[in-house]
Design an enzyme around this catalytic site. Structure first.
Site, PDB file in Angstrom:
ATOM      1  N   CYS A   2      24.227 -21.189 -10.520  1.00  0.00           N
ATOM      2  CA  CYS A   2      22.839 -21.575 -10.761  1.00  0.00           C
ATOM      3  C   CYS A   2      21.924 -20.673  -9.936  1.00  0.00           C
ATOM      4  CB  CYS A   2      22.532 -23.020 -10.428  1.00  0.00           C
ATOM      5  SG  CYS A   2      23.418 -24.189 -11.435  1.00  0.00           S
ATOM      6  N   ARG A  27      24.470 -15.825 -12.065  1.00  0.00           N
ATOM      7  CA  ARG A  27      24.850 -17.053 -11.364  1.00  0.00           C
ATOM      8  C   ARG A  27      25.037 -18.239 -12.310  1.00  0.00           C
ATOM      9  NH1 ARG A  27      23.760 -16.536  -5.896  1.00  0.00           N
ATOM     10  NH2 ARG A  27      23.853 -18.780  -5.661  1.00  0.00           N
ATOM     11  N   TRP A  75      24.374 -23.194 -14.532  1.00  0.00           N
ATOM     12  CA  TRP A  75      25.808 -23.273 -14.827  1.00  0.00           C
ATOM     13  C   TRP A  75      26.123 -24.760 -14.739  1.00  0.00           C
ATOM     14  CZ3 TRP A  75      30.355 -25.019 -12.590  1.00  0.00           C
ATOM     15  CH2 TRP A  75      31.544 -24.553 -13.166  1.00  0.00           C
ATOM     16  N   ASN A 101      20.380 -26.126  -7.012  1.00  0.00           N
ATOM     17  CA  ASN A 101      21.690 -25.472  -7.083  1.00  0.00           C
ATOM     18  C   ASN A 101      22.597 -26.237  -6.141  1.00  0.00           C
ATOM     19  OD1 ASN A 101      23.881 -23.740  -6.929  1.00  0.00           O
ATOM     20  ND2 ASN A 101      22.815 -22.210  -5.697  1.00  0.00           N
ATOM     21  N   GLY A 102      23.723 -26.741  -6.651  1.00  0.00           N
ATOM     22  CA  GLY A 102      24.639 -27.519  -5.817  1.00  0.00           C
ATOM     23  C   GLY A 102      25.068 -28.772  -6.556  1.00  0.00           C
ATOM     24  N   GLU A 481      45.875 -10.007 -10.261  1.00  0.00           N
ATOM     25  CA  GLU A 481      44.502  -9.552 -10.493  1.00  0.00           C
ATOM     26  C   GLU A 481      44.358  -8.926 -11.885  1.00  0.00           C
ATOM     27  OE1 GLU A 481      41.849 -10.180  -9.265  1.00  0.00           O
ATOM     28  OE2 GLU A 481      40.438  -8.597  -9.761  1.00  0.00           O
ATOM     29  N   LYS A 485      41.721 -10.355 -14.591  1.00  0.00           N
ATOM     30  CA  LYS A 485      40.650  -9.503 -15.125  1.00  0.00           C
ATOM     31  C   LYS A 485      40.654  -9.540 -16.645  1.00  0.00           C
ATOM     32  CE  LYS A 485      38.621  -8.974 -12.674  1.00  0.00           C
ATOM     33  NZ  LYS A 485      38.220  -9.290 -11.357  1.00  0.00           N
ATOM     34  N   GLU A 488      39.728 -13.214 -18.093  1.00  0.00           N
ATOM     35  CA  GLU A 488      38.387 -13.758 -17.870  1.00  0.00           C
ATOM     36  C   GLU A 488      37.317 -13.073 -18.714  1.00  0.00           C
ATOM     37  OE1 GLU A 488      36.622 -13.419 -13.942  1.00  0.00           O
ATOM     38  OE2 GLU A 488      37.675 -11.551 -13.575  1.00  0.00           O
ATOM     39  N   HIS A 504      63.555 -17.035 -15.588  1.00  0.00           N
ATOM     40  CA  HIS A 504      63.794 -18.440 -15.214  1.00  0.00           C
ATOM     41  C   HIS A 504      62.958 -19.377 -16.068  1.00  0.00           C
ATOM     42  CE1 HIS A 504      66.399 -17.297 -11.933  1.00  0.00           C
ATOM     43  NE2 HIS A 504      65.516 -16.345 -11.636  1.00  0.00           N
ATOM     44  N   LYS A 603      28.959 -16.258 -11.280  1.00  0.00           N
ATOM     45  CA  LYS A 603      29.336 -15.637 -10.014  1.00  0.00           C
ATOM     46  C   LYS A 603      28.891 -16.544  -8.877  1.00  0.00           C
ATOM     47  CE  LYS A 603      29.742 -10.942  -8.429  1.00  0.00           C
ATOM     48  NZ  LYS A 603      31.112 -10.734  -8.910  1.00  0.00           N
TER      49      LYS A 603
HETATM   50  C1  F6R Z   1      36.989 -12.927 -10.707  1.00  0.00           C
HETATM   51  C2  F6R Z   1      36.089 -13.301  -9.636  1.00  0.00           C
HETATM   52  C3  F6R Z   1      36.337 -14.583  -8.954  1.00  0.00           C
HETATM   53  C4  F6R Z   1      35.948 -14.493  -7.466  1.00  0.00           C
HETATM   54  C5  F6R Z   1      36.062 -15.879  -6.823  1.00  0.00           C
HETATM   55  C6  F6R Z   1      35.737 -15.839  -5.349  1.00  0.00           C
HETATM   56  O1  F6R Z   1      36.646 -11.688 -11.256  1.00  0.00           O
HETATM   57  O2  F6R Z   1      35.138 -12.623  -9.338  1.00  0.00           O
HETATM   58  O3  F6R Z   1      37.652 -15.003  -9.098  1.00  0.00           O
HETATM   59  O4  F6R Z   1      36.789 -13.582  -6.838  1.00  0.00           O
HETATM   60  O5  F6R Z   1      35.205 -16.772  -7.467  1.00  0.00           O
HETATM   61  O6  F6R Z   1      34.432 -15.403  -5.149  1.00  0.00           O
HETATM   62  P1  F6R Z   1      33.958 -14.874  -3.753  1.00  0.00           P
HETATM   63  O7  F6R Z   1      34.690 -13.604  -3.493  1.00  0.00           O
HETATM   64  O8  F6R Z   1      32.486 -14.679  -3.892  1.00  0.00           O
HETATM   65  O9  F6R Z   1      34.309 -15.919  -2.735  1.00  0.00           O
END
Ligand code: F6R
Length: 608
Positions: A2, A27, A75, A101-102, A481, A485, A488, A504, A603
């Site tokens: 948010c 966000r 969000w 936000n929260g 990772e 990637k 997502e 397994h 994010k």
């Molecule tokens: C995936 C991604 C997320 C962040 C996770 C932690 O591409 O960006 O998995 O890595 O939400 O975020 P931070 O690093 O901001 O604590």
């Protein structure tokens, strides 16, 4: 998670609010809204969907007037994405408007209480209780009222509040969710993050928990919940405004992938002086370091994946047991952590709720915390005992790339630095590792310069329905990772497996044409990984392999192979991750996905 923005000044607020929301859209982007005081009443416009819906609704801010206003990009947590659940939320009689936000954890009790008093709720959100409580308690002094309301709220919040009664004021509050105050000339701003206000000012205050800012056109007052004045240090944002722009690239993600050589250089090089690593940030002495019996790594998502690489690296280099923990699990599992445990917390945003709370849990148990953080002045950076910043610059794309890479670089710096302190490596090894670390940006550039190979492979494979990433040891850590990637941003189902673990159970999912991406860079186990490749090929898998250029023999095993330059074993993930990022990017692009804003994501995850 948010985005909040607010403006008070002499210009029309709406265009700026929309501009700020655009910069904060990373966000959250399921709905957006703005509320302005037009001199006689509060006017709200909200729209489900991306910000452009709100832009169209308001004719890009032209059909909504007023010089004080707040905005929000959402969000969803409580209540589905919809016009009515979008913020800002108004109180019953439309005298007060709130953006939040929260999460308000006790909102159901508060809602029940207010409903019993005759208050009518419009939305399903937790936020609306804040607007309704303000109205319920208001007796002529908005600050007193906000303070009273805060005392009723459990949870986390960054808030922006405006009222019909006080047309010359915005009230902003922070508890556990980030909020900054922008300082202007005859105008002031609030925002969840710097890019929202950078077109207006570089001068900011960062609100701390339980601080309340009262913004007028020509003044900013900051108080605590006892109404004591708080003296704040003004901060000047140094980074270039272009850093938060796409700069001609189609997507932030691609731009950020391309920025990795520079980001690594900026993170590593200033910390190497005369052939030695200088980490002024770290005050731990050799004696203190020697007393640790365990290293505990806490993070979420991709940052956790860095932690898994770090487990392999630290255990090998330092000979200390390492646990990499998902922060959301750690905080509720009564962990065995004490003052003999060194905790390392990894976070790009420095605001991730689970990571922050897990860090506090470790601190409560006596553990010393070093954080690896990208956002300067963020909560984790300021609340950890020591912080090492990754100098990746602002990361806007929701899928992390350059933050992941710079976090890895800091892990290598720490590993070499600590290994020297503990005497677990020779001086020759120290020099060799440093040389390899300094060479990483050029080697990454070399991979980026040939990115069309990966684009081609993506064009051949983007129809895959399921993808399995396999690898052993540090390649397994990286496969986590690679898989995240891809899934997502492209929405292709994908899983990461330790190559030896596949048989397994999971191997039953391999059928004709299933794509398996095999990471075979870890030299001591290449032969074993090749056996695992053959096992899946026998069952019909199409294998795309990633190997080092000095192991050309791997090319004859898989259907397709991407070769990367050679480096020391522990640093291979820094090189191998680049093709995986590019592959995910091109697959998502070919599938027409919204790369910078993947569905359901945001994010900076500031809620649990
Ligand atoms: C995936 C991604 C997320 C962040 C996770 C932690 O591409 O960006 O998995 O890595 O939400 O975020 P931070 O690093 O901001 O604590």
């Amino acid at each position: 998670m948010c985005g909040i923005v607010g403006y008070i000044g002499y210009e029309q607020a709406a265009p700026f609010l929309l501009h700020g929301l655009e910069k904060l859209e990373y966000r959250g982007y399921d709905s957006a809204g703005i509320c302005l005081n037009d001199g006689s009443e509060l006017i709200v416009k909200k729209a489900k969907g991306k910000l452009e819906e709100l832009e169209k609704l308001t004719d890009y801010g032209k059909n909504i007037h007023g010089t004080v206003g707040i905005g929000h990009t959402r969000w969803a947590t409580h209540g589905e994405p919809s016009d009515v659940n979008a913020h800002p939320h108004l109180s019953d009689s439309c005298r007060f408007a709130v953006v939040h936000n929260g999460i308000i954890e006790n909102y159901l009790q508060l809602k029940e209480y207010l409903t019993a008093k005759g208050v009518t709720f419009r939305s399903k959100t937790d936020t609306e209780v804040i607007a309704q409580l303000i109205e319920y308690y208001y007796q002529g002094d908005l600050i007193d009222t906000v303070i009273k309301v805060l005392s009723k709220l459990d949870g986390s919040y960054a808030l922006g509040v405006i009222s019909k009664e006080n047309p010359d004021e915005i009230i902003a509050v922070r508890k556990e969710s980030p909020l900054i105050i922008g300082i202007g000339e005859n105008e002031n701003y609030i925002a969840s993050d710097v890019p929202a206000i950078l077109s207006k000012t570089r001068r900011i205050y960062r609100l701390e928990n339980n601080e309340i800012a009262i913004l007028r056109r020509d003044s900013i007052r900051i108080i605590n919940t006892d109404k004591d004045e708080v003296r704040k240090e003004e901060e000047t944002i140094q980074w270039d405004i272009d850093a938060a722009e796409k700069g001609g690239y189609e997507h932030f993600m691609f731009k950020e992938i391309m920025e990795q050589p520079k980001a690594l250089h900026d993170t590593v090089n200033p910390r190497i002086k005369d052939g030695r690593i200088v980490l002024d940030e770290i005050k731990l002495t050799k004696e203190q370091l020697r007393q640790y019996r365990k290293i505990n790594i806490l993070a979420c998502g991709s940052a956790y994946h860095v932690g898994v690489v770090a487990k392999y690296v630290f255990e090998k280099m330092l000979r200390i047991p390492v646990e990499a923990d998902l922060a959301s699990e750690f905080r509720y599992r009564d962990p065995i952590v004490d003052d003999k445990t060194l905790t390392i917390v990894i976070s790009q945003s420095g605001e991730t709720a689970d990571t922050k709370e897990a860090m506090k849990e470790a601190q409560r148990r006596g553990s010393h915390v070093i954080s690896i953080v990208n956002v300067v002045g963020s909560a984790i950076a300021t609340e950890s005992d020591e912080v090492i910043y990754t100098w990746a610059g602002p990361e806007i794309a929701v899928a992390t790339t350059k933050a992941y890479s710079t976090q890895l670089a800091v892990v290598y710096l720490l590993a070499i630095y600590f290994a020297e302190m503990l005497g677990t490596i020779t001086d020759a090894e120290y020099q060799y590792y440093l040389k390899e670390l300094e060479a990483l940006p050029d080697k990454i550039q070399e991979i980026l310069d040939h990115e069309e190979n990966i684009q081609y492979l993506a064009s051949q494979l983007f129809h895959s329905r399921d993808v399995f990433f396999i690898g052993r040891n540090i390649d397994y850590a990286l496969s986590l990772e690679g898989s995240l990637k891809l899934k997502e941003i492209s929405y292709i189902h994908s899983e990461a497996y330790a190559a030896g673990e596949l048989k397994h159970g999971t191997i039953s999912l391999i059928e004709e044409g299933t794509l398996v991406i095999a990471l075979a860079t870890h030299e001591p186990l290449i032969a074993k990984t090749i056996s695992n490749i053959e096992e899946v090929q026998t069952r019909g898998a199409y294998v795309l392999c990633l190997a080092c250029e000095n192991h050309q023999e791997v090319g004859s095993v898989a259907q397709s192979t991407i070769f990367i330059p050679q480096t020391c074993d522990m640093m291979l993930p820094s090189l191998a991750v680049i093709p995986l990022q590019l592959f995910a990017y091109y697959v998502a692009s070919l599938k027409g996905c919204d790369i910078d804003k993947p569905r359901n994501l945001a994010k900076s995850v500031t809620v649990e």
